[in-house]
Scaffold this motif. Structure first.
Motif, PDB file in Angstrom:
ATOM      1  N   THR A  34     -51.916  34.205 -67.105  1.00 32.75           N
ATOM      2  CA  THR A  34     -51.192  35.055 -66.314  1.00 32.75           C
ATOM      3  C   THR A  34     -50.469  36.124 -67.402  1.00 32.75           C
ATOM      4  O   THR A  34     -51.055  37.019 -67.946  1.00 32.75           O
ATOM      5  CB  THR A  34     -49.990  34.724 -65.479  1.00 32.75           C
ATOM      6  N   SER A  35     -49.354  36.230 -67.842  1.00 31.32           N
ATOM      7  CA  SER A  35     -48.817  37.015 -68.822  1.00 31.32           C
ATOM      8  C   SER A  35     -49.650  36.819 -70.168  1.00 31.32           C
ATOM      9  O   SER A  35     -49.883  37.671 -71.010  1.00 31.32           O
ATOM     10  CB  SER A  35     -47.382  36.701 -69.023  1.00 31.32           C
ATOM     11  N   PHE A  87     -42.605  40.040 -66.737  1.00 27.97           N
ATOM     12  CA  PHE A  87     -42.792  38.879 -65.852  1.00 27.97           C
ATOM     13  C   PHE A  87     -41.556  37.916 -65.322  1.00 27.97           C
ATOM     14  O   PHE A  87     -41.595  37.393 -64.544  1.00 27.97           O
ATOM     15  CB  PHE A  87     -43.996  37.704 -66.579  1.00 27.97           C
ATOM     16  N   ASP A  89     -40.406  37.353 -61.880  1.00 26.82           N
ATOM     17  CA  ASP A  89     -39.713  35.962 -61.366  1.00 26.82           C
ATOM     18  C   ASP A  89     -38.733  36.170 -60.610  1.00 26.82           C
ATOM     19  O   ASP A  89     -38.515  35.439 -59.603  1.00 26.82           O
ATOM     20  CB  ASP A  89     -39.417  35.184 -62.598  1.00 26.82           C
ATOM     21  N   ALA A 108     -43.745  32.808 -63.359  1.00 27.23           N
ATOM     22  CA  ALA A 108     -45.159  33.629 -63.323  1.00 27.23           C
ATOM     23  C   ALA A 108     -45.330  33.648 -64.670  1.00 27.23           C
ATOM     24  O   ALA A 108     -46.795  33.794 -64.954  1.00 27.23           O
ATOM     25  CB  ALA A 108     -45.021  34.702 -62.686  1.00 27.23           C
TER      26      ALA A 108
END
Length: 292
Positions: free
Chosen positions: A161-162, A131, A135, A156
């Protein structure tokens, strides 16, 4: 002779002692935390106890320093609910797909299950690195084409998300394995009977398959929530700026030196037991309704 007790095997008592010691080793620390969390205001982190009260639970409710335990608690509940829902849906879809010969199904299965073998911290570091690279690419595109958005873009990395992806690498393999076991025992005669009566594939799924495997799906959901609720290693490098409750609890163990940390542990454990009790109740009622 009637009423005579059957003699124990020679190895019964040694094995019983080993089992008792194992249970004590497994649950003894948890019971000690439960007891120590009810100490009085002068209580410490070890025995002997100094009075009985709810003082440390009140302290927990009021807040611990700069850490907002209530917000972390709510974040963990919300993330656990999302992980639970996605685990149930994706595991169910995968289980249905694997009922027939799926092209590329074997490599896909091993790829999913491999995440259980890999060290959790490596998975977390890999997702965090991925991630961060993402980015870099997003920032390059925004800087070149959307300068106004580039100024407001942060990262992000985030809980949904992650962080969500990291936890799904832990919960989905368990859900998939459970669904395989469910469908291996599933009797296709029920579907064939519904097909003979003119039911469409969707009607067979909704009115035949799902009611029969419903209790097992509830169990998959329980696994998804509880695994997410207390997950630390896979979340440590992937959550971004906001921590879940287990991560906050891990940080508190190095700074908090009062039984309030035990009170927090008691609360989180009670939530886990409440989820399990609710799940078992739903399964029991579902099975009773199905038999009726």
């Amino acid at each position: 002779m009637a009423g005579t007790r059957e003699k124990r095997a020679p190895g019964f008592w040694p094995l019983a002692i080993v089992f008792a010691l194992f249970v004590l080793f497994l649950y003894g620390p948890m019971l000690a935390i439960f007891v120590l969390s009810f100490q009085g205001p002068e209580g410490g982190l070890t025995f002997p106890m100094r009075g009985w009260s709810l003082h440390w639970f009140r302290t927990l409710w009021e807040g611990i320093g700069v850490i907002d335990i209530g917000a972390a608690f709510r974040r963990s509940l919300l993330l656990g609910a999302v992980v639970m829902a996605l685990t149930v849906v994706l595991a169910l879809l995968a289980g249905l797909a694997y009922r027939k010969k799926l092209p590329g199904g074997t490599p896909l299965f091993y790829a999913v299950v491999a995440s259980l073998i890999m060290p959790s911290i490596i998975v977390s570091l890999g997702i965090g690195l991925l991630f961060r690279l993402l980015d870099g690419g997003i920032k390059a595109v925004l800087e070149a084409w959307f300068p106004s958005l580039f100024e407001t873009y942060a990262t992000a990395l985030g809980m949904f998300t992650s962080g969500l992806g990291a936890q799904l690498t832990w919960t989905l393999p368990f859900g998939l394995l459970i669904m395989f076991a469910i469908f291996n025992r599933f009797n296709p005669a029920y579907e064939e009977a519904a097909r003979d009566l003119g039911a469409t594939p969707w009607q067979r799924l909704v009115h035949v398959v799902l009611p029969l495997i419903g209790p097992s799906l509830v169990g998959v959901g329980m696994f998804g929530f509880t695994l997410s609720w207390d997950e630390i290693a896979r979340s440590s490098q992937a959550m971004g700026d906001l921590n879940t409750l287990p991560l906050e609890l891990q940080g508190l163990t190095t700074t908090v030196t009062t039984p309030v940390i035990y009170a927090l542990g008691t609360v989180t454990t009670v939530v886990s037991f409440a989820v399990m009790a609710f799940t078992l109740t739903v399964v029991f009622l579902w099975q009773g309704r199905r038999k009726a």
